[in-house]
Enzyme design. Structure first.
Site: not given
Ligand code: LER
Ligand code: MN
Length: 268
Positions: A152, A246
């Site tokens: 990510e 999220e």
């Molecule tokens: C985790 O998926 C994320 O996006 C981060 O910003 C968490 O700190």
């Molecule tokens: Mn994230």
């Protein structure tokens, strides 16, 4: 087929820092997520012994939900261990805890993510070599277990390594492992990438999972992200995987989860 919607949850024994919408007993969170109409939940874990796999499998059967992703940020949040740590034993702990969660992911048919757990670049240290060595171990086990690992891109205010989708794509292409994909998070992309839609189109072949939030990280609809255009670009590239919400659980978790779903359903 269409884009599927997931919701970030953690068990009730999660760290306070777990970044999820529902933090509760999984039977409660999964029942609520299913009733709202989510397709799946993303499960944030710290340790593989935190959950009972057979009862989770029963819950999935009962609710019809999937767990498309096990997220691992708490391994980093707990003690600060990560894949580029200056101390070898801290890198080792990061990898071995991650491999423990990978076994949970294998059992649940989930992917597993690497966000801040990848670590930082440190001046005068071979941080990128450390990262690649950690990834070699992670991907070799992922190949054995048949688990997909999702890297990510995370914005500059949280980390100094692999911030943009372009940087992350270069790294994934240079590692070149069939079990490695990208997990763009539009909250981070809004800060780092010149165009969210452009980045999805440019690296369509790498996108394996997506995080959704509005610009202020509240539920979609609470900020100024252009979800019609963003979801349009994902449809254009034929993306049919998960987009998981999220977000901050504001003004309170049930409302955030419900608002997110109704905003996104309008465009999916
Ligand atoms: C985790 O998926 C994320 O996006 C981060 O910003 C968490 O700190
Ligand atoms: Mn994230």
């Amino acid at each position: 087929m269409a884009i599927k919607l997931g919701l970030a949850v953690a068990p009730e024994n999660a760290l306070m820092s777990a970044f999820v919408v529902f933090r509760d007993k999984l039977e409660i969170s999964l029942e609520k997520a299913a009733r709202l109409g989510y397709d799946g939940v993303e499960l944030a874990l710290l340790h593989r012994d935190q959950v009972d796999l057979s009862s989770i499998k029963t819950l999935l059967k009962d609710t019809g939900l999937e767990i498309p992703m096990v997220s691992t940020g708490q391994i980093f949040a707990d003690t600060g261990v990560n894949f580029t740590h200056s101390e070898a034993d801290k890198r080792e702990k990061a990898v071995s805890d991650f491999l423990g969660l990978m076994e949970v992911a294998a059992e649940l048919g989930s992917m597993i993510n690497i966000g801040r757990l990848r670590g930082m670049l440190h001046e005068g240290e071979p941080s990128e070599d450390y990262f690649r060595q950690s990834m070699d171990r992670v991907l070799s086990r992922a190949g054995e277990l048949g688990v997909t690992v999702a890297l990510e891109p995370v914005n500059r205010y949280e980390i100094n390594f692999l911030n943009t989708v372009d940087e992350c794509a270069r790294m994934i292409r240079s590692i070149g492992h069939k079990n490695l994909v990208m997990m763009p998070d539009i909250f981070h992309m809004n800060i780092e990438d010149p165009s969210i839609e452009g980045a999805f189109r440019k690296h369509a072949d790498l996108v394996g999972y997506v995080h959704f939030a509005d610009t202020n990280r509240w539920a979609p609809g609470r900020g100024h992200m252009d979800f019609q255009s963003i979801i349009g670009s994902l449809k254009d590239i034929g993306y049919e995987g998960y987009a998981s919400v999220e977000i901050l659980p504001y003004p309170e978790p049930d409302q955030a989860a419900s608002e997110a779903l109704s905003t996104l359903r309008k465009y999916i």
